[in-house]
Motif scaffolding. Structure first.
Motif, short mmCIF file in Angstrom:
data_model
loop_
_atom_site.label_atom_id
_atom_site.label_comp_id
_atom_site.label_asym_id
_atom_site.label_seq_id
_atom_site.Cartn_x
_atom_site.Cartn_y
_atom_site.Cartn_z
N LYS A 1 14.86 35.19 11.14
CA LYS A 1 15.67 34.10 11.68
C LYS A 1 16.96 34.67 12.25
CE LYS A 1 13.78 30.35 8.94
NZ LYS A 1 14.08 29.16 8.14
N PRO A 2 17.09 34.71 13.57
CA PRO A 2 18.21 35.42 14.19
C PRO A 2 19.58 34.81 13.96
CG PRO A 2 16.92 34.28 15.86
CD PRO A 2 16.18 34.14 14.57
N PHE A 3 19.66 33.55 13.54
CA PHE A 3 20.96 32.92 13.35
C PHE A 3 21.50 33.06 11.93
CE2 PHE A 3 18.89 30.54 16.82
CZ PHE A 3 19.77 30.91 17.84
N ILE A 4 20.75 33.74 11.06
CA ILE A 4 21.17 33.93 9.67
C ILE A 4 21.64 35.37 9.51
CG2 ILE A 4 20.44 33.97 7.26
CD1 ILE A 4 18.60 31.63 7.89
N SER A 5 22.86 35.52 9.02
CA SER A 5 23.40 36.87 8.84
C SER A 5 23.26 37.36 7.40
CB SER A 5 24.87 36.91 9.26
OG SER A 5 25.63 36.00 8.50
N CYS B 1 16.92 16.03 17.74
CA CYS B 1 15.61 16.70 17.82
C CYS B 1 15.67 17.91 18.75
CB CYS B 1 14.54 15.72 18.28
SG CYS B 1 14.08 14.52 17.01
N TYR B 2 16.36 17.77 19.87
CA TYR B 2 16.48 18.89 20.81
C TYR B 2 17.14 20.09 20.13
CZ TYR B 2 17.75 21.69 24.85
OH TYR B 2 17.88 22.74 25.73
N LEU C 1 16.33 25.50 17.68
CA LEU C 1 16.46 26.48 16.59
C LEU C 1 15.09 26.96 16.11
CD1 LEU C 1 19.28 25.13 14.23
CD2 LEU C 1 19.34 27.17 15.64
N ILE C 2 14.18 26.01 15.90
CA ILE C 2 12.84 26.36 15.43
C ILE C 2 12.14 27.25 16.45
CG2 ILE C 2 10.53 25.42 14.97
CD1 ILE C 2 11.92 23.07 13.54
N LYS C 3 12.23 26.92 17.75
CA LYS C 3 11.59 27.76 18.78
C LYS C 3 12.14 29.17 18.76
CE LYS C 3 10.31 24.05 21.91
NZ LYS C 3 10.71 23.25 23.04
N CYS C 4 13.47 29.30 18.60
CA CYS C 4 14.08 30.64 18.50
C CYS C 4 13.54 31.39 17.30
CB CYS C 4 15.59 30.52 18.38
SG CYS C 4 16.46 30.74 19.90
N ASN C 5 13.49 30.70 16.16
CA ASN C 5 12.99 31.34 14.94
C ASN C 5 11.54 31.76 15.08
OD1 ASN C 5 15.44 31.04 13.59
ND2 ASN C 5 14.84 29.14 12.59
N LEU C 6 10.71 30.90 15.67
CA LEU C 6 9.28 31.23 15.82
C LEU C 6 9.06 32.37 16.81
CD1 LEU C 6 7.60 27.70 15.68
CD2 LEU C 6 7.78 29.41 13.86
N LYS C 7 9.86 32.41 17.88
CA LYS C 7 9.77 33.51 18.84
C LYS C 7 10.15 34.82 18.15
CE LYS C 7 9.84 35.62 22.93
NZ LYS C 7 9.43 36.97 22.57
N SER C 8 11.22 34.79 17.38
CA SER C 8 11.64 35.97 16.64
C SER C 8 10.58 36.37 15.61
CB SER C 8 12.98 35.71 15.95
OG SER C 8 13.37 36.82 15.19
#
Length: 152
Positions: free
Chosen positions: A23-27, A119-120, A125-132
């Motif tokens: 998950k790219p948004f979690i540090s 929802c958007y 966020l979910i799409k970013c996480n799934l791509k990653s």
């Protein structure tokens, strides 16, 4: 391009204690106590998002069916009563073995936002996480295939 197995993908998804692996948004993530249903994790969110922390509870971790469910129980963000379920399934994609990952969520619409806006935001966020997740899984699959065989 390699097709990671559902076990490779699940090995990342199931890590409630290490969501930052894909998950790219979690540090950063800290779990209190043992990893079990009801466990809490404190995650630090990278800058650029309208939050810095989130407290999340493990609701379900099913290693047989490959299902993970979490609920957000606190943090400095606007996602109230958010919960999600993510499941990992072996799938044939374009005639080749692959993995289908499904994530669904429910969340209250924050004051001052519309349902569409909420929802958007969550879906982005979910799409970013799934791509990653796909990228990290594919790298792991390549590493697994290129490991020397004579390591005994």
């Amino acid at each position: 391009m390699s097709n990671p197995t559902d076990l490779t993908v699940w090995s990342l998804v199931r890590r409630f204690d290490q969501p930052q692996k894909y998950k790219p948004f979690i540090s950063r993530c800290v779990v209190q106590g043992n990893l079990e249903i009801g466990s809490l994790r404190e995650v630090d969110v990278k800058s650029g998002l309208p939050a810095t922390t989130s407290t999340e509870r493990l609701e379900l971790l099913d290693d047989d069916e490959h299902i993970l469910s979490i609920r957000i129980v606190g943090g400095d963000h606007r996602l109230r009563n958010y919960s999600s379920i993510i499941s990992v399934h072996p799938e044939v994609i374009d005639g080749r073995p692959g993995t289908l990952v499904i994530e669904s969520f429910i969340v209250d619409v924050p004051e001052g936002n519309t349902q569409d806006e909420t929802c958007y935001f969550v879906e982005a966020l979910i799409k970013c996480n799934l791509k990653s997740l796909a990228d990290v899984s594919e790298r792991l699959a390549v590493q697994d295939r290129t490991e020397p065989i004579d390591r005994m």
